[in-house]
Scaffold this motif. Structure first.
Motif, mmCIF file in Angstrom:
data_model
loop_
_atom_site.group_PDB
_atom_site.id
_atom_site.type_symbol
_atom_site.label_atom_id
_atom_site.label_comp_id
_atom_site.label_asym_id
_atom_site.label_seq_id
_atom_site.Cartn_x
_atom_site.Cartn_y
_atom_site.Cartn_z
ATOM 1 N N ALA A 27 -18.031 -13.804 -5.261
ATOM 2 C CA ALA A 27 -18.708 -12.499 -5.242
ATOM 3 C C ALA A 27 -17.777 -11.397 -4.735
ATOM 4 O O ALA A 27 -18.009 -10.217 -4.985
ATOM 5 N N ARG A 28 -16.729 -11.786 -4.006
ATOM 6 C CA ARG A 28 -15.864 -10.801 -3.356
ATOM 7 C C ARG A 28 -14.563 -10.524 -4.100
ATOM 8 O O ARG A 28 -13.983 -9.457 -3.943
ATOM 9 N N ILE A 29 -14.084 -11.506 -4.852
ATOM 10 C CA ILE A 29 -12.746 -11.365 -5.438
ATOM 11 C C ILE A 29 -12.722 -12.085 -6.781
ATOM 12 O O ILE A 29 -13.364 -13.133 -6.926
ATOM 13 N N PRO A 30 -12.037 -11.557 -7.789
ATOM 14 C CA PRO A 30 -11.994 -12.247 -9.084
ATOM 15 C C PRO A 30 -11.278 -13.599 -8.944
ATOM 16 O O PRO A 30 -10.191 -13.670 -8.361
ATOM 17 N N VAL A 31 -11.913 -14.660 -9.435
ATOM 18 C CA VAL A 31 -11.305 -15.998 -9.450
ATOM 19 C C VAL A 31 -11.117 -16.387 -10.916
ATOM 20 O O VAL A 31 -12.069 -16.300 -11.701
ATOM 21 N N ALA A 32 -9.912 -16.787 -11.295
ATOM 22 C CA ALA A 32 -9.634 -17.149 -12.696
ATOM 23 C C ALA A 32 -10.606 -18.225 -13.163
ATOM 24 O O ALA A 32 -10.961 -19.132 -12.397
ATOM 25 N N TYR A 45 -6.018 -19.842 0.497
ATOM 26 C CA TYR A 45 -6.099 -21.047 1.332
ATOM 27 C C TYR A 45 -7.236 -20.855 2.336
ATOM 28 O O TYR A 45 -7.343 -19.798 2.968
ATOM 29 N N ILE A 46 -8.072 -21.885 2.480
ATOM 30 C CA ILE A 46 -9.223 -21.841 3.394
ATOM 31 C C ILE A 46 -9.108 -23.013 4.360
ATOM 32 O O ILE A 46 -8.992 -24.165 3.924
ATOM 33 N N HIS A 47 -9.115 -22.740 5.668
ATOM 34 C CA HIS A 47 -8.919 -23.815 6.655
ATOM 35 C C HIS A 47 -10.229 -24.193 7.348
ATOM 36 O O HIS A 47 -10.936 -23.341 7.873
ATOM 37 N N ILE A 48 -10.522 -25.497 7.324
ATOM 38 C CA ILE A 48 -11.671 -26.053 8.052
ATOM 39 C C ILE A 48 -11.085 -26.866 9.210
ATOM 40 O O ILE A 48 -10.417 -27.869 8.974
ATOM 41 N N PRO A 49 -11.301 -26.446 10.459
ATOM 42 C CA PRO A 49 -10.473 -26.966 11.553
ATOM 43 C C PRO A 49 -10.900 -28.290 12.191
ATOM 44 O O PRO A 49 -10.175 -28.820 13.015
ATOM 45 N N TRP A 50 -12.084 -28.828 11.838
ATOM 46 C CA TRP A 50 -12.578 -29.977 12.603
ATOM 47 C C TRP A 50 -12.214 -31.329 11.995
ATOM 48 O O TRP A 50 -12.105 -31.468 10.772
ATOM 49 N N CYS A 51 -11.998 -32.311 12.873
ATOM 50 C CA CYS A 51 -11.823 -33.714 12.482
ATOM 51 C C CYS A 51 -12.738 -34.553 13.373
ATOM 52 O O CYS A 51 -13.118 -34.110 14.463
ATOM 53 N N VAL A 52 -13.057 -35.770 12.925
ATOM 54 C CA VAL A 52 -13.834 -36.668 13.782
ATOM 55 C C VAL A 52 -13.008 -37.002 15.020
ATOM 56 O O VAL A 52 -13.501 -36.996 16.137
ATOM 57 N N GLN A 53 -11.715 -37.286 14.816
ATOM 58 C CA GLN A 53 -10.801 -37.439 15.954
ATOM 59 C C GLN A 53 -9.401 -37.007 15.518
ATOM 60 O O GLN A 53 -9.112 -36.957 14.328
ATOM 61 N N LYS A 54 -8.570 -36.681 16.497
ATOM 62 C CA LYS A 54 -7.212 -36.182 16.207
ATOM 63 C C LYS A 54 -6.266 -37.369 16.020
ATOM 64 O O LYS A 54 -6.212 -38.258 16.859
ATOM 65 N N LEU A 80 -15.806 -17.193 7.772
ATOM 66 C CA LEU A 80 -14.770 -17.259 6.722
ATOM 67 C C LEU A 80 -14.910 -16.086 5.754
ATOM 68 O O LEU A 80 -13.919 -15.451 5.379
ATOM 69 N N LEU A 81 -16.134 -15.792 5.369
ATOM 70 C CA LEU A 81 -16.351 -14.710 4.388
ATOM 71 C C LEU A 81 -16.086 -13.343 5.015
ATOM 72 O O LEU A 81 -15.554 -12.443 4.356
ATOM 73 N N ALA A 82 -16.394 -13.199 6.320
ATOM 74 C CA ALA A 82 -16.078 -11.937 7.009
ATOM 75 C C ALA A 82 -14.559 -11.774 7.133
ATOM 76 O O ALA A 82 -14.015 -10.670 6.993
ATOM 77 N N ASP A 83 -13.859 -12.884 7.380
ATOM 78 C CA ASP A 83 -12.400 -12.894 7.449
ATOM 79 C C ASP A 83 -11.819 -12.465 6.092
ATOM 80 O O ASP A 83 -10.903 -11.624 6.019
ATOM 81 N N LEU A 84 -12.387 -13.005 5.014
ATOM 82 C CA LEU A 84 -11.940 -12.629 3.663
ATOM 83 C C LEU A 84 -12.187 -11.141 3.419
ATOM 84 O O LEU A 84 -11.309 -10.437 2.892
ATOM 85 N N ASP A 85 -13.366 -10.657 3.821
ATOM 86 C CA ASP A 85 -13.670 -9.224 3.662
ATOM 87 C C ASP A 85 -12.590 -8.354 4.309
ATOM 88 O O ASP A 85 -12.168 -7.344 3.750
ATOM 89 N N ALA A 86 -12.153 -8.770 5.511
ATOM 90 C CA ALA A 86 -11.151 -7.985 6.245
ATOM 91 C C ALA A 86 -9.803 -7.976 5.514
ATOM 92 O O ALA A 86 -9.036 -7.017 5.626
ATOM 93 N N ASP A 87 -9.526 -9.044 4.747
ATOM 94 C CA ASP A 87 -8.236 -9.150 4.040
ATOM 95 C C ASP A 87 -8.244 -8.516 2.654
ATOM 96 O O ASP A 87 -7.175 -8.280 2.075
ATOM 97 N N LEU A 88 -9.422 -8.273 2.093
ATOM 98 C CA LEU A 88 -9.505 -7.818 0.700
ATOM 99 C C LEU A 88 -8.684 -6.563 0.397
ATOM 100 O O LEU A 88 -8.075 -6.479 -0.675
ATOM 101 N N PRO A 89 -8.622 -5.579 1.328
ATOM 102 C CA PRO A 89 -7.810 -4.385 1.013
ATOM 103 C C PRO A 89 -6.338 -4.710 0.734
ATOM 104 O O PRO A 89 -5.647 -3.935 0.071
#
Length: 376
Positions: free
Chosen positions: A86-91, A10-19, A43-52
């Motif tokens: 590039a970081r993790i196998p995707v089916a 799951y990848i979260h993009i936090p912005w909206c034009v308005q709430k 996001l990719l650095a966050d994924l790197d930290a989770d890969l282990p």
């Protein structure tokens, strides 16, 4: 752990034009431009930290939610998806969903998203009544919603979903069913049709609008369910309907107590390990802290005594029969620990049982909270 469940991302993009006044998701009104490249790098650095946590496991589904993910440029989406692969196998046949608002569904941008690997979009329509859309704080109108759905149908995607709400402020039966008929006419392979609920910490929470009463809500649900069924949609989850073969695989993995990595502001994750541990993670909610490189906000192991409730809370949202083996495989516990609760639920007619499967009944669906409380 008997066997590790399938893994999603799951990848979260936090912005909206308005709430929106009903929204309690982690979304932030945009001030200025979306920091496309910076955020993708984080996001990719966050994924790197989770890969282990998931060494060598394959991603079966990806879901990009928000906020409004379609505010991210097609170029940034390409960089993100390339970085993930590039970081993790995707089916090879992974379902890759992106949420989009009708006002941000533009043909040229969407062909860019498709090139990046998005093969399913979920369009937040909510209503086809312009007065209702204004009340819900939406920035699109009914015409844009229909254009977005028609465009989605021509993009050559694997599937698309329309998100539709009922039980809206001062909504009557005719309006709710009209919304549904207009959605069905657009022939989405998947329809999420759910009731508006007032959440704390939202502007509707502090100034609640007048909502339909329980009798009217029941009429809307029962007549709407009939319309959907007649149109060939099958209800497979509390608020999800699909044409046969078009269920959302990502959500199925959630409800089946599968595993998922969560990256991005406020994203949640759940990871099982071969040694029997189950770890839940939550990422930093606010973009400011997150983009200073502080990704992980909290993590905790799911205690053995909490696992039965967590497992059934997810599984009983699905109407399908569930393999009894999954309970042991995915919680690491023998069936004997829940046998008394299962017997009580069987006696109350809330579930049915075969030698290999359990399934929630129509009665169980109506009394879901009672059923779940048995496992607390």
């Amino acid at each position: 752990m008997g066997k590790l469940p399938p893994l999603s991302l799951y990848i979260h993009i936090p912005w909206c034009v308005q709430k929106c006044p009903y929204c309690d998701f982690n979304s932030h009104a945009l001030k200025g431009e979306v920091p496309h490249d910076d955020y993708v790098a984080h996001l990719l650095a966050d994924l790197d930290a989770d890969l282990p946590l998931v060494a060598g496991r394959e991603i079966r589904t990806i879901f990009i939610g928000g906020g409004t993910p379609s505010l991210l440029s097609a170029e940034a989406m390409q960089t993100l998806m390339d970085g993930v692969r590039a970081r993790i196998p995707v089916a090879a046949d992974a379902e890759v969903t992106m949420e989009a608002n009708p006002g941000t569904v533009e043909a040229d941008r969407f062909s860019g998203y498709r090139k990046a690997g998005i093969n399913r979009i979920s369009i937040g329509v909510q209503s086809f009544g312009d007065d209702k859309l204004i009340r819900l704080g939406r920035i699109h109108d009914a015409g844009e919603a229909k254009r977005a759905a028609r465009l989605a149908a021509t993009l050559g995607l694997r599937s698309f979903n329309l998100d539709l709400m009922h039980g809206l402020p001062e909504q009557h039966l005719g309006e709710a069913l009209s919304d549904l008929r207009q959605a069905i006419e657009l022939a989405p392979p998947h329809l999420s049709w759910y009731q508006l609920t007032i959440e704390p910490n939202t502007s509707f929470g502090s100034r609640p609008p007048v909502l339909p009463d329980d009798d009217l809500l029941w009429d809307i649900f029962s007549q709407g369910h009939q319309l959907l069924t007649q149109a060939g949609y099958v209800q497979y989850e509390t608020s999800a309907y699909a044409k046969p073969g078009f269920q959302c695989q990502h959500n199925l993995n959630y409800w089946r107590f599968g595993d998922y990595l969560g990256i991005g502001c406020g994203a949640h994750g759940k990871i099982s390990f071969a040694d029997g541990r189950i770890l839940r993670t939550v990422k930093t909610k606010h973009p400011r802290g997150y983009m200073e490189g502080r990704y992980l906000d909290q993590q905790n192991e799911v205690a053995t005594e909490d696992r039965p409730f967590e497992f059934f809370m997810n599984r009983f949202r699905l109407l399908e029969a569930m393999p009894r083996r999954d309970f042991t495989d995915y919680t690491g516990l023998p069936e004997s620990v829940v046998r008394p609760q299962i017997e009580a639920a069987l006696n109350a007619g809330e579930i049915s049982e075969t030698a290999t499967h359990w399934q929630i009944t129509e009665h169980g669906k109506l009394f879901l909270n009672t059923l779940l409380e048995r496992f607390l």
